[in-house]
Design a protein around this motif. Structure first.
Motif, PDB file in Angstrom:
ATOM      1  N   LYS A 113      -2.918   3.542  -1.880  1.00  0.00           N
ATOM      2  CA  LYS A 113      -2.297   2.406  -1.219  1.00  0.00           C
ATOM      3  C   LYS A 113      -3.351   1.749  -0.332  1.00  0.00           C
ATOM      4  O   LYS A 113      -4.214   2.433   0.244  1.00  0.00           O
ATOM      5  CB  LYS A 113      -1.100   2.853  -0.369  1.00  0.00           C
ATOM      6  CG  LYS A 113       0.011   3.533  -1.157  1.00  0.00           C
ATOM      7  CD  LYS A 113       0.697   2.573  -2.099  1.00  0.00           C
ATOM      8  CE  LYS A 113       1.978   3.147  -2.683  1.00  0.00           C
ATOM      9  NZ  LYS A 113       1.764   4.343  -3.509  1.00  0.00           N
ATOM     10  N   THR A 400       0.231   6.867   2.372  1.00  0.00           N
ATOM     11  CA  THR A 400       0.519   5.433   2.267  1.00  0.00           C
ATOM     12  C   THR A 400       0.153   4.749   3.568  1.00  0.00           C
ATOM     13  O   THR A 400      -0.054   5.391   4.604  1.00  0.00           O
ATOM     14  CB  THR A 400       1.993   5.199   1.905  1.00  0.00           C
ATOM     15  OG1 THR A 400       2.196   3.819   1.591  1.00  0.00           O
ATOM     16  CG2 THR A 400       2.920   5.577   3.036  1.00  0.00           C
ATOM     17  N   GLY A 402       0.294   0.622   5.773  1.00  0.00           N
ATOM     18  CA  GLY A 402       0.880  -0.716   5.865  1.00  0.00           C
ATOM     19  C   GLY A 402       0.642  -1.310   7.238  1.00  0.00           C
ATOM     20  O   GLY A 402       0.120  -0.646   8.145  1.00  0.00           O
ATOM     21  N   TRP A 457       6.188   4.190   0.329  1.00  0.00           N
ATOM     22  CA  TRP A 457       5.449   2.975   0.665  1.00  0.00           C
ATOM     23  C   TRP A 457       5.968   2.378   1.973  1.00  0.00           C
ATOM     24  O   TRP A 457       7.063   2.721   2.429  1.00  0.00           O
ATOM     25  CB  TRP A 457       5.518   1.926  -0.453  1.00  0.00           C
ATOM     26  CG  TRP A 457       6.846   1.721  -1.131  1.00  0.00           C
ATOM     27  CD1 TRP A 457       7.221   2.178  -2.370  1.00  0.00           C
ATOM     28  CD2 TRP A 457       7.983   1.003  -0.625  1.00  0.00           C
ATOM     29  NE1 TRP A 457       8.505   1.790  -2.662  1.00  0.00           N
ATOM     30  CE2 TRP A 457       8.999   1.056  -1.615  1.00  0.00           C
ATOM     31  CE3 TRP A 457       8.248   0.310   0.554  1.00  0.00           C
ATOM     32  CZ2 TRP A 457      10.257   0.455  -1.456  1.00  0.00           C
ATOM     33  CZ3 TRP A 457       9.503  -0.285   0.730  1.00  0.00           C
ATOM     34  CH2 TRP A 457      10.481  -0.211  -0.276  1.00  0.00           C
ATOM     35  N   VAL A 459       6.231  -1.523   4.039  1.00  0.00           N
ATOM     36  CA  VAL A 459       6.134  -2.975   3.901  1.00  0.00           C
ATOM     37  C   VAL A 459       6.429  -3.616   5.251  1.00  0.00           C
ATOM     38  O   VAL A 459       7.432  -3.295   5.903  1.00  0.00           O
ATOM     39  CB  VAL A 459       7.107  -3.514   2.835  1.00  0.00           C
ATOM     40  CG1 VAL A 459       7.112  -5.041   2.841  1.00  0.00           C
ATOM     41  CG2 VAL A 459       6.721  -2.998   1.458  1.00  0.00           C
ATOM     42  N   ASP A 501       6.815   5.401  -6.285  1.00  0.00           N
ATOM     43  CA  ASP A 501       5.615   5.141  -5.489  1.00  0.00           C
ATOM     44  C   ASP A 501       4.896   3.856  -5.873  1.00  0.00           C
ATOM     45  O   ASP A 501       3.815   3.575  -5.338  1.00  0.00           O
ATOM     46  CB  ASP A 501       4.651   6.319  -5.571  1.00  0.00           C
ATOM     47  CG  ASP A 501       4.125   6.557  -6.980  1.00  0.00           C
ATOM     48  OD1 ASP A 501       4.599   5.877  -7.905  1.00  0.00           O
ATOM     49  OD2 ASP A 501       3.247   7.422  -7.151  1.00  0.00           O
ATOM     50  N   SER A 503       3.893   0.238  -5.488  1.00  0.00           N
ATOM     51  CA  SER A 503       3.943  -0.656  -4.328  1.00  0.00           C
ATOM     52  C   SER A 503       4.907  -1.800  -4.598  1.00  0.00           C
ATOM     53  O   SER A 503       4.816  -2.463  -5.638  1.00  0.00           O
ATOM     54  CB  SER A 503       2.551  -1.209  -4.031  1.00  0.00           C
ATOM     55  OG  SER A 503       1.679  -0.179  -3.650  1.00  0.00           O
ATOM     56  N   TYR A 513      11.480  -3.867  -5.554  1.00  0.00           N
ATOM     57  CA  TYR A 513      10.922  -2.521  -5.679  1.00  0.00           C
ATOM     58  C   TYR A 513      11.587  -1.809  -6.850  1.00  0.00           C
ATOM     59  O   TYR A 513      12.504  -2.341  -7.496  1.00  0.00           O
ATOM     60  CB  TYR A 513      11.099  -1.739  -4.373  1.00  0.00           C
ATOM     61  CG  TYR A 513      12.511  -1.300  -4.045  1.00  0.00           C
ATOM     62  CD1 TYR A 513      12.948  -0.012  -4.340  1.00  0.00           C
ATOM     63  CD2 TYR A 513      13.414  -2.159  -3.414  1.00  0.00           C
ATOM     64  CE1 TYR A 513      14.234   0.409  -4.032  1.00  0.00           C
ATOM     65  CE2 TYR A 513      14.694  -1.752  -3.101  1.00  0.00           C
ATOM     66  CZ  TYR A 513      15.105  -0.469  -3.412  1.00  0.00           C
ATOM     67  OH  TYR A 513      16.384  -0.067  -3.114  1.00  0.00           O
TER      68      TYR A 513
END
Length: 810
Positions: A113, A400, A402, A457, A459, A501, A503, A513
């Motif tokens: 990621k 992961t 973000g 993940w 976001v 998983d 993204s 998703y």
């Protein structure tokens, strides 16, 4: 005879289980098959663009991966990650000979990621420490482990085990005179007692009879200092002699001084009060001094301090021993491990303040060598209040990454798969918290659930959206009135539909998703009625395309708003998505090989889709980097690009194209000045027949586009005609800039609709057609009244609507 008009194809290919569900509203905008056609936002079908061959992977025997890197100012790069390396590409080919080693094996690449900030790409996953990949210049790139500060940490130790440090990180020894045991202490008033500032005991040392002055320590050799602590005199409450404005200055000759830190307004000191200060410094100096300009209280006389402690920068320290009284509380009772090297330890000193160590080396299960960061310790007393770092080779590294509210967020280690860690605001490697918590401090949050929900993940949104194997949750403010921070954080469930998983893709305010098994695509958006985010399946009517499970996806926003996906069998799936217009068009795409990766990258005037395709060329496995080309949009016919793995020649009239080793032995099409010629690549070359020449020649693999209408029911006098024999007698097809199109019942009965007509220029390819093509069609009764549309070769094809007549048996 009855006529049926299909004016839109915006739903794309329909699941075979639904091809007789004519009661559904979407039935009128769907197809039984849609292959290598794009369903357009405005309802039509356009043949997809072909692909341009860029390069072969460094090692075609191993899987690779593509990661986009957008530097700005029109500089767009695609990074080819292979086994423990990466290379750099642009749309024109490889950038120089740049090749950089990485810690990632080819097996872990699909699970990495990443997020980007200006010239740095942050990468998590692969079972190693998070990495920072940097563009230093066009031909200079680097990747290295991220260096974190002060955390994050596991919970505070509750075992009886205590830790005893052998050093304090204090760069100045415990002084007993101005010159003993080493170094030289001096003050602006020439005091013979100036050494008491560094005696490590409470007291009062007068440094000046006025408001200004200084106290200095000269090291025997240069040292890097990056923090200091000041203590007020033990009787400061009586006369307030403590300075309140000063500089920390450094020098290598005692004459030329560099200011490292400046403080002002540091008043109202209590007796024996400690205050801590730090600054950034990576330069070693021999002289350090506290130079004050306001001191001595209201009378501005007898300026004095209690103690001054300089902290030697952790990286500059000689590691010292940290000894544990036992193994309890350390790695589940196993004690220190070799994989703990580099791990952080947070330690509360005897003064109640927290510091942190970084493990430099392991000596035994109860002993490690460490370096101390932050501030120096007051003493070397053993303490039982400590915390081990959350990330290490022992507990695992975050999988992961973000962004959230100007913080860099990580999540999911093997030890804590449900934990989220966010950095300090705008300080992406700092995971410290203050003695008195501030809103800008680092944030740690755990996903609260009755079962283990591994985080897949992260976001960024108004909240941090967290996809887990069992649910999607949101981390955000507990109360709207206060800023987000460690004292104002809450997590709540959004939906109990979990995620895999892959993204997710953010389209406007909507999140796309995939479910935990990758067999369904879900759309999550805010719903006013529910006052929260709602998740619903958007692949239900095309579920057959998802049966193998989705392996990855990317989003090509311009020009057609298509989400490109590939499944575990390497088959391409396009999804034209425009939620406001209710466009949910699915198509399947064959690229003549196995798709192993797709990635989107901004380009000149449109987003580009890069891919890795595994092909069998001349009996050998080859993995190629290719770029999908834009569909034809009304340019010159010879500029169309609808062939895969293609290479183009432009120049003086030529009959042979060379440099085609990547297509050796393949049957290809030479699309020469707007006309198709079949050929076979031999010795890296392909030639036009009969010595013909052309100025523009595209050489590539044929792309066969195919669309098939649904068996739309025709009413009979005695009821529904479903199941009765039916055939198509004629059709009218509205097209735009189309140079190739066949129509009929199947491949055996397809009639060419584009051909030379009276008045077309001689010696040139048939011009592109725009308008309505009327054609009698010979089909079979067994075909059920379905119409097949097909296009191939190098020319474009855009279908706007179809009107066809059907006859059904009585």
């Amino acid at each position: 005879m009855s006529y049926h008009l299909q004016a839109t194809f915006s739903r794309g290919e329909l699941d075979p289980e639904l091809i007789y569900r004519s009661d559904l509203e979407l039935f009128r905008s769907s197809l039984a098959e849609c292959r290598n056609f794009l369903t357009l936002k405005r309802g039509g079908l356009r043949r997809r663009g072909g692909t341009k061959f860029i390069a072969e992977l460094k090692d075609s025997s191993r899987q690779g991966w593509l990661i986009p890197f957008e530097f700005g100012n029109g500089q767009y790069y695609m990074l080819e990650f292979g086994d423990h390396m990466f290379r750099i590409f642009t749309s024109e080919g490889r950038v120089g000979t740049v090749e950089v080693a990485t810690p990632y094996s080819s097996e872990v690449l699909p699970r990495l990621k990443f997020v980007q900030s200006t010239d740095t790409l942050f990468i998590a996953g692969g079972g190693v420490a998070p990495q920072a990949l940097k563009r230093l210049s066009e031909l200079s790139w680097a990747i290295e482990p991220m260096s974190f500060r002060d955390g994050p940490y596991l919970d505070v130790n509750i075992s009886p085990t205590n830790l005893k440090p052998a050093g304090t990180g204090n760069a100045v020894p415990k002084m007993t005179s101005n010159t003993a045991p080493s170094g030289v202490v001096s003050a602006s008033n020439g005091s013979a007692s100036a050494w008491q500032v560094f005696s490590r005991s409470e007291g009062k040392t007068v440094l000046s009879s006025g408001a200004t002055g200084w106290v200095q320590y000269q090291f025997p050799s240069s040292v890097v200092i990056d923090a200091y602590m000041l203590q007020a005199p033990n009787d400061n409450s009586q006369n307030d002699d403590m300075p309140w404005q000063w500089n920390i200055e450094a020098s290598n000759n005692g004459s030329d001084w560099t200011i490292l830190d400046t403080q002002d307004g540091q008043d109202t000191w209590a007796s024996n009060e400690w205050r801590e200060y730090d600054f950034h410094n990576e330069t070693a100096f021999t002289h350090y001094r506290l130079s004050f300009t306001q001191g001595g209280g209201s009378a501005s006389d007898n300026s004095a301090i209690g103690q001054l402690v300089f902290h030697q920068a952790g990286n500059d320290q000689s590691p010292f021993t940290l000894t544990a009284s036992g193994t309890g509380g350390i790695n589940g009772g196993a004690g220190f491990q070799a994989s703990d090297v580099g791990r952080h330890i947070r330690f509360r000193g005897s003064d109640g303040f927290w510091r942190w160590f970084r493990i430099h080396s392991r000596q035994s299960a109860t002993s490690v060598k460490v370096q101390l960061f932050g501030q120096a310790l007051q003493d070397t007393k053993a303490q039982s209040i400590w915390r081990l770092g959350a990330w290490s080779g022992t507990t695992g590294w975050p999988e992961t990454i973000g962004w959230h509210k100007n913080r860099l967020a990580f999540a999911g280690t093997s030890e804590e798969p449900q934990k989220i860690w966010e950095s300090q605001t705008e300080d992406f490697t700092n995971f410290s918290v203050s003695h008195v918590l501030k809103a800008s401090d680092a944030v740690t949050a755990g996903i609260l659930s009755g079962q283990v929900n591994r985080i897949q993940w992260l976001v960024d949104d108004n909240d941090l959206i967290v996809g887990t194997t069992r649910a999607v949750r949101a981390v955000g403010k507990a109360t709207d009135q206060d800023p987000y921070g460690p004292e104002n954080v809450d997590q709540k469930p959004e939906t109990n539909f979990g995620a895999n998983d892959v993204s997710p893709i953010k389209v406007g305010s909507v999140l796309i998703y995939y479910g935990p098994y990758g067999t369904d695509m879900r759309e999550m958006a805010y719903d006013f009625g529910s006052d929260g985010r709602v998740s619903q399946a958007v692949s239900e009517v095309q579920s057959h395309l998802f049966q193998s499970g989705i392996s990855g996806a990317c989003y090509q926003q311009y020009p057609d708003s298509v989400i490109w996906q590939w499944d575990q069998k390497g088959r391409g799936i396009g999804f034209t998505y425009e939620r406001q217009q209710q466009v949910y068009g699915m198509q399947r795409h064959d690229f003549g090989g196995v798709v192993e990766c797709m990635a989107d990258l901004s380009g000149a005037g449109a987003d580009t889709v890069w891919m890795i395709v595994k092909r069998t060329i001349d009996g050998q496995t080859r993995r190629y980097i290719e770029i999908m080309q834009r569909p034809f949009l009304g340019d010159a016919i010879e500029d169309a690009w609808h062939l895969d793995c293609g290479a183009r020649y432009e120049g003086l009239p030529a009959t042979t194209v060379s440099g085609l080793q990547h297509l050796e032995g393949e049957e290809v099409i030479l699309y020469a000045d707007g006309t198709d010629y079949p050929a076979t690549v031999t010795a890296g070359e392909a030639s036009l027949p009969n010595g013909q020449t052309a100025e523009k020649i595209l050489v590539g693999l044929n792309v066969a586009a195919r669309a098939k209408t649904l068996p739309f029911p025709v009413n009979a006098q005695d009821g529904s005609a479903m199941g009765r024999k039916m055939r198509v007698d004629n059709c009218s097809i509205a097209v735009l800039d189309t140079g190739t199109l066949k129509a009929g019942s199947d491949e055996t009965f397809l009639d060419e609709l584009i051909y030379y007509r009276a008045g077309d220029p001689a010696g040139e390819p048939a011009p592109l057609r725009t308008g309505v093509l009327d054609q009698p069609i010979e089909t079979r009764w067994e075909d059920g009244g379905q119409l097949t549309l097909a296009a191939s070769g190098g020319k474009p094809c855009t279908i706007l609507a179809v009107n066809f007549g059907r006859d059904a048996e009585p």
